[in-house]
Scaffold this active site. Structure first.
Site, short mmCIF file in Angstrom:
data_model
loop_
_atom_site.label_atom_id
_atom_site.label_comp_id
_atom_site.label_asym_id
_atom_site.label_seq_id
_atom_site.Cartn_x
_atom_site.Cartn_y
_atom_site.Cartn_z
CG ASP A 143 -20.28 -64.42 27.39
OD1 ASP A 143 -19.73 -64.84 28.42
OD2 ASP A 143 -19.83 -63.49 26.69
CG HIS A 161 -22.06 -67.64 23.28
ND1 HIS A 161 -20.92 -67.63 22.50
CD2 HIS A 161 -22.34 -66.34 23.57
CE1 HIS A 161 -20.52 -66.38 22.33
NE2 HIS A 161 -21.36 -65.57 22.97
NI NI Z 1 -23.23 -62.20 24.57
#
Ligand code: NI
Length: 493
Positions: A303, A444
């Site tokens: 992400d 991430h």
């Molecule tokens: Ni996010």
């Protein structure tokens, strides 16, 4: 499902058995082409070079972990999604069994076409482990669009038993195999030859029954079946399995057409004609993938990117033949379109993570709709790809969000909390220890410790037999509803 190593133990076919056997035959035998006449037809298994199929490509996966290495090459046939998925999944099952089991340091798998003609495809899959080779076959009926097992060639259980008895007879009479030394799945030899029986109509194939029959006969020597150019069924055996000798043995069964189902007769005709044209489905039909009911799959998701280290992450993923899904921000996609484009071009999936990471639960319906659509448009501009899923920032949404998002909302069941601890080892531990078959793992890619953790994550999950798929592949057999949240395969949130 047909690669139980224990039940196929001892069933080995010599390295490149088919090509060795065919090498001794007339030069015209290997790649098809016209044969001079009945008398010249080679008795061995026929294989064909199907490279002329438009769009045919070879998928490849290589794994190297804990002193074991695997290479699997599987054909990807446009318009034959079910066949492509079946062959790939059969190899994936074998790979998982190899990586999680004992014995062996290398596994090489490949598929050779037995037929690609008319509406029929057939492939012989060989799995070579440290010099020994096991073989099996998979088939495809373009008329129904379904992949089929070897049992679909035959006209029911009686025909399967009769074929086995005839193969046993040839092994006894011509190769000196004693009845108590027969390969797995073969009944006692039958002495009588086959006689055409017009009273037995070849049956239509019920795919479900054929797969059940194949499962019941898992490990049978008859799995490794094909045809020769004369249209006789041919069963292949490994050195030492079918009598003494260092070479593989291919057993043609004369007059075996009386044992064939209606599909088997189509396959036989297709083999003999070798028309060099196939009638498959549209190339933009169903998408081929991996059957995640049969092998452990995991979807790794990244992400908040694209980020500075996304390129390095792509290198790591490529090194492990792993596919992942990236939930990107629209604003960053607009400023770094080339990173998102190269991510998509490498075969990874791109999804929406909103324009600039706002909390959708705090926004009105129109604002949600505008934000999501604007991000989708930026991704389309950068990659040419229409996204099919989104992930709400913070996993935060409410009924207004759900009513105004035209995409399924993909959450996760494994949260590495990488953004919080920024610790490579913690990221590795969490991802590896909490992943279960069907998991969606949250990372991430804007954090360097996360990117640095990925090689170990991939290596350790591979060692547990996992296959890395995109979110779309993970849910390939599920229709995902817009505005509905999903945390993992087979479980809505
Ligand atoms: Ni996010």
């Amino acid at each position: 499902m047909f690669w139980n190593p224990s039940s196929t133990k001892g069933r080995f076919i010599g390295i490149f058995a088919a090509s060795l056997a065919l090498a001794a035959l007339p030069a015209c035998s290997a790649l098809g082409g016209p044969f001079g006449g009945e008398a010249d037809l080679p008795p061995g298994l026929r294989t064909v070079d199907a490279a002329w199929i438009e769009g045919l490509s070879t998928g490849e996966r290589t794994v190297s972990v804990d002193g074991k290495s695997v290479t699997s090459r599987y054909p990807q046939v446009p318009g034959a999604a079910d066949f492509t998925t079946e062959v790939r999944t059969a190899m994936a099952e074998r790979e998982t069994a190899f990586l999680t089991g004992d014995g062996g340091t290398s596994l090489e798998q490949e598929a050779k076409f037995l037929v690609a003609s008319g509406g029929v495809l057939g492939a012989r899959i060989t799995a070579r482990t440290d010099g020994a080779v096991e073989g099996t076959s998979r088939w495809y009926d373009a008329g129904s669009g379904e992949a089929l097992p070897w049992t679909a060639l035959l006209n029911g259980d009686e025909a399967i038993d009769e074929l086995g008895a005839q193969v046993s007879r040839v092994l006894r009479d011509e190769h000196g195999v004693a009845p108590n030394a027969l390969p797995p799945g073969l009944p006692a030899p039958a002495s009588r030859g086959l006689a055409a029986d017009d009273s037995v109509e070849p049956a239509l194939v019920d795919p479900e029954a054929a797969w059940q029959s194949a499962a019941d006969r898992e490990g049978s020597a008859l799995e490794d079946i094909g045809f020769n150019a004369a249209g006789e069924l041919v069963v292949s055996f490994s050195p030492g399995e079918a009598g003494e000798g260092e070479e593989d043995v291919q057993v043609p069964v004369p007059d075996s057409e009386v044992l064939l189902s209606r599909f088997g007769r189509s396959a036989r005709t297709a083999v003999m004609e070798d028309a060099r044209s196939v009638d498959l489905g549209p190339a933009d039909g169903p998408v081929a993938g991996l059957d995640c009911d049969r092998v452990p799959c995991v979807a790794l998701t990244f992400d908040d990117g694209p980020g500075e280290d996304t390129g390095l992450l792509l290198e790591h993923l490529d090194e492990y033949s792993a596919k992942a899904t990236f939930y990107v921000l629209g604003s960053l996609t607009e400023s770094s379109p080339e990173t998102v484009r190269s991510t998509a071009e490498a075969g990874h999936e791109i999804g929406i993570h909103t324009w600039k990471h706002d909390n959708l639960a705090l926004m009105g319906g129109d604002a949600v709709r505008d934000d999501v659509e604007r991000t989708a448009a930026a991704i389309k501009d950068a990659t040419g790809v229409e996204v099919t899923s989104m992930r709400p920032p913070y996993g935060s949404f409410n009924e207004t969000t759900q009513a105004n998002v035209d995409y399924p909302m993909i959450l996760w069941d494994v949260d590495t909390l990488d953004w919080q601890h920024m610790n490579k080892d913690k990221t590795i531990d969490t991802a590896v220890s909490e992943t279960q078959p069907g998991s969606i793992v949250l990372f991430h890619d804007i954090h360097r410790p996360t990117v640095d953790a990925i090689p170990a994550v991939l290596e350790q999950l591979q060692g547990k037999g996992y296959h890395f798929v995109t979110v779309s592949e993970l849910f390939a057999d599920t229709t995902l509803e817009p505005g509905v949240a999903y945390m993992r395969r087979d479980q809505g949130a």
